[in-house]
Scaffold this motif. Structure first.
Motif, short mmCIF file in Angstrom:
data_model
loop_
_atom_site.label_atom_id
_atom_site.label_comp_id
_atom_site.label_asym_id
_atom_site.label_seq_id
_atom_site.Cartn_x
_atom_site.Cartn_y
_atom_site.Cartn_z
N ALA A 77 -33.90 13.51 10.82
CA ALA A 77 -32.67 13.49 11.63
C ALA A 77 -31.61 12.61 10.97
O ALA A 77 -30.42 12.97 10.94
CB ALA A 77 -32.97 13.00 13.04
N ALA A 78 -32.03 11.47 10.42
CA ALA A 78 -31.10 10.56 9.75
C ALA A 78 -30.46 11.21 8.53
O ALA A 78 -29.27 11.01 8.24
CB ALA A 78 -31.80 9.27 9.36
N ILE A 79 -31.23 12.01 7.80
CA ILE A 79 -30.67 12.75 6.66
C ILE A 79 -29.63 13.74 7.17
O ILE A 79 -28.56 13.92 6.56
CB ILE A 79 -31.78 13.46 5.88
N GLY A 80 -29.91 14.38 8.30
CA GLY A 80 -28.94 15.29 8.89
C GLY A 80 -27.65 14.59 9.27
O GLY A 80 -26.55 15.06 8.97
N PHE A 81 -27.77 13.42 9.91
CA PHE A 81 -26.59 12.66 10.33
C PHE A 81 -25.77 12.15 9.15
O PHE A 81 -24.54 12.19 9.17
CB PHE A 81 -27.01 11.46 11.18
N ASN A 82 -26.46 11.61 8.15
CA ASN A 82 -25.80 10.87 7.09
C ASN A 82 -25.44 11.69 5.86
O ASN A 82 -24.37 11.49 5.28
CB ASN A 82 -26.68 9.69 6.66
N VAL A 83 -26.34 12.57 5.46
CA VAL A 83 -26.17 13.30 4.21
C VAL A 83 -25.60 14.70 4.47
O VAL A 83 -24.52 15.04 4.00
CB VAL A 83 -27.50 13.41 3.44
N MET A 84 -26.34 15.49 5.24
CA MET A 84 -25.90 16.86 5.50
C MET A 84 -24.56 16.91 6.20
O MET A 84 -23.67 17.67 5.82
CB MET A 84 -26.96 17.58 6.34
N HIS A 85 -24.39 16.09 7.22
CA HIS A 85 -23.19 16.15 8.05
C HIS A 85 -21.93 15.82 7.25
O HIS A 85 -20.94 16.55 7.30
CB HIS A 85 -23.34 15.21 9.24
N ASP A 86 -21.97 14.73 6.50
CA ASP A 86 -20.81 14.40 5.66
C ASP A 86 -20.60 15.45 4.58
O ASP A 86 -19.46 15.83 4.28
CB ASP A 86 -21.01 13.03 5.02
N GLY A 87 -21.69 15.93 3.98
CA GLY A 87 -21.55 16.96 2.95
C GLY A 87 -20.93 18.22 3.49
O GLY A 87 -20.05 18.83 2.85
N ALA A 88 -21.34 18.64 4.68
CA ALA A 88 -20.81 19.87 5.27
C ALA A 88 -19.33 19.75 5.60
O ALA A 88 -18.59 20.75 5.59
CB ALA A 88 -21.60 20.22 6.53
N HIS A 89 -18.88 18.53 5.91
CA HIS A 89 -17.46 18.31 6.20
C HIS A 89 -16.65 18.02 4.94
O HIS A 89 -15.43 17.79 5.04
CB HIS A 89 -17.30 17.16 7.19
N GLY A 90 -17.30 17.98 3.78
CA GLY A 90 -16.59 17.71 2.54
C GLY A 90 -16.18 16.26 2.38
O GLY A 90 -15.28 15.95 1.59
N SER A 91 -16.85 15.35 3.09
CA SER A 91 -16.47 13.94 3.04
C SER A 91 -17.50 13.06 2.33
O SER A 91 -17.31 11.85 2.21
CB SER A 91 -16.26 13.41 4.46
N PHE A 92 -18.58 13.66 1.84
CA PHE A 92 -19.61 12.88 1.16
C PHE A 92 -19.10 12.39 -0.20
O PHE A 92 -19.32 11.25 -0.59
CB PHE A 92 -20.87 13.73 0.98
N SER A 93 -18.42 13.27 -0.91
CA SER A 93 -17.97 12.96 -2.27
C SER A 93 -16.64 13.66 -2.55
O SER A 93 -16.26 14.60 -1.86
CB SER A 93 -19.02 13.43 -3.28
N LYS A 94 -15.96 13.20 -3.60
CA LYS A 94 -14.74 13.87 -4.05
C LYS A 94 -15.06 15.20 -4.72
O LYS A 94 -14.19 16.07 -4.82
CB LYS A 94 -13.98 12.98 -5.04
N LYS A 95 -16.28 15.34 -5.20
CA LYS A 95 -16.68 16.53 -5.94
C LYS A 95 -17.28 17.57 -5.00
O LYS A 95 -18.20 17.28 -4.23
CB LYS A 95 -17.69 16.17 -7.03
N ARG A 96 -16.75 18.79 -5.10
CA ARG A 96 -17.16 19.85 -4.19
C ARG A 96 -18.64 20.17 -4.32
O ARG A 96 -19.32 20.39 -3.31
CB ARG A 96 -16.31 21.11 -4.47
N TRP A 97 -19.16 20.20 -5.54
CA TRP A 97 -20.55 20.58 -5.73
C TRP A 97 -21.50 19.53 -5.14
O TRP A 97 -22.59 19.87 -4.67
CB TRP A 97 -20.86 20.81 -7.22
#
Length: 354
Positions: A77-97
């Motif tokens: 669940a924590a991976i979903g909240f922290n990694v997947m969620h930000d990645g899906a919103h495009g806010s995890f990194s500046k790089k799209r990939w």
């Protein structure tokens, strides 16, 4: 059902964006996650893989296996909240990939990033708490989550049994709801865009991978009964954790459930004010909780600025609260998580009685 229209955007949303942009410009910070989020993602991912390997290949004693299955659900669940969620919103990194890679952790866990994007990013974030459109409110017939839904006799007790259905969320999500959306071509009554060949390949390929990693291989290694008990524990913890965190943001006493005008199909408020009225924060001073749930206790900030990483929510929280005060808009926040849980239970009780 046609999507409703919001009132014309006024100075409130523009002022929010102006001050938030000014903050990042003055601080010289990117709106994405940065080093701290990468370190967190690494810690969570390594922990999850280590637990999985130990459970499947090293066969720990029963008492330890049970504890590890419970922990596996929490870390998932924590991976979903922290990694997947930000990645899906495009806010995890500046790089799209990198964002796509982070979002794909959902696919490995058995969900589907395409369906999540349609359901969460495009529908829930736009039409929050609008019954019949926001699919997060649809737990019928078992739960009545909004005033516009029909009341059934069993709902009188929903404040007592809700936890059981929350525990079933994740297993229902990956084994039923994704397929329902896929074959209907709709999320609720809202049609989704057509999936191209790549989307189709990801959907079926990762569904097969998940069955291999979390069903077939564990059964082969530890046997059917041991796998079944462990898998249900893992899924129940993940499902309940995911459910309760998201429900505390929108289905509480002080959150509103706006209804579009019957004739014009228009909503009374502009989009930004709508988000504030339908959303609530909880326990924002609890740094450990904020770390674990990926800042989703700052739901107001997330809904207003979904493409800003959760690591920045404590900073922009002060900005948003100040603007709300100046414009006379009530800002919903529960100082402790237990207060938010109590409000959610009270909300369920009230909807079950009337």
């Amino acid at each position: 059902m046609h999507a409703p229209k919001f009132a014309a955007s006024r100075s409130f949303h523009q002022e929010l964006k102006r001050r938030t942009n000014a903050y990042f410009a003055e601080a010289g910070k990117a709106t994405t996650g940065g080093k701290s989020l990468f370190i967190k993602a690494l810690i969570l991912t390594i922990t999850f893989v280590a637990l999985y390997v130990h459970l499947v290949f090293l066969t720990p004693p029963t008492w330890l296996a049970v504890l590890e299955c419970l922990l596996l659900g929490g870390v998932g669940a924590a991976i979903g909240f922290n990694v997947m969620h930000d990645g899906a919103h495009g806010s995890f990194s500046k790089k799209r990939w990198v964002n796509q890679f982070a979002a794909f952790t959902l696919n490995v866990m058995g969900g589907n990033s395409f369906m999540w994007n349609m359901k969460h990013n495009l529908i829930h974030h736009m039409y929050t708490n609008i019954d019949g459109i926001d699919d997060d409110l649809d737990a019928q017939p078992w739960l009545r989550l909004s005033p516009g839904q029909p009341r059934r006799r069993l709902h009188r007790f929903q404040h007592l049994y809700f936890w059981f259905f929350y525990a079933l969320l994740f297993i229902a999500w990956i084994f039923y709801m994704d397929y329902q959306k896929y074959f209907r071509g709709k999320i609720g009554e809202m049609p989704i865009k057509k999936m191209n060949a790549s989307d189709q390949g990801v959907f079926w390929g990762f569904k097969a991978l998940h069955l291999g990693l979390f069903v077939a291989l564990p059964i082969y290694m530890v046997g059917f009964v041991s796998w079944l008990v462990g898998f249900l524990l893992f899924m129940a913890v993940a499902g309940f954790t995911l459910s309760i965190v998201f429900q505390l943001a929108h289905t509480v006493e002080h959150a509103e459930f706006p209804v579009p005008h019957a004739t014009t199909n228009k909503l009374e408020d502009e989009w930004a004010i709508h988000q504030i009225k339908t959303t609530a924060n909880f326990a924002t001073d609890n740094k450990i909780l904020s770390w674990l749930v990926g800042g989703l206790n700052f739901q107001v900030e997330h809904h207003l600025f979904p493409t800003i990483s959760h690591v920045h929510y404590p900073a922009i929280n002060k900005i948003i609260r100040q603007v709300c005060e100046e414009f006379g808009i009530e800002y919903n926040e529960y100082p402790k998580m237990r207060y938010a849980v109590a409000s959610h239970v009270a909300h369920l009780r009230e909807l079950g009685r009337r």
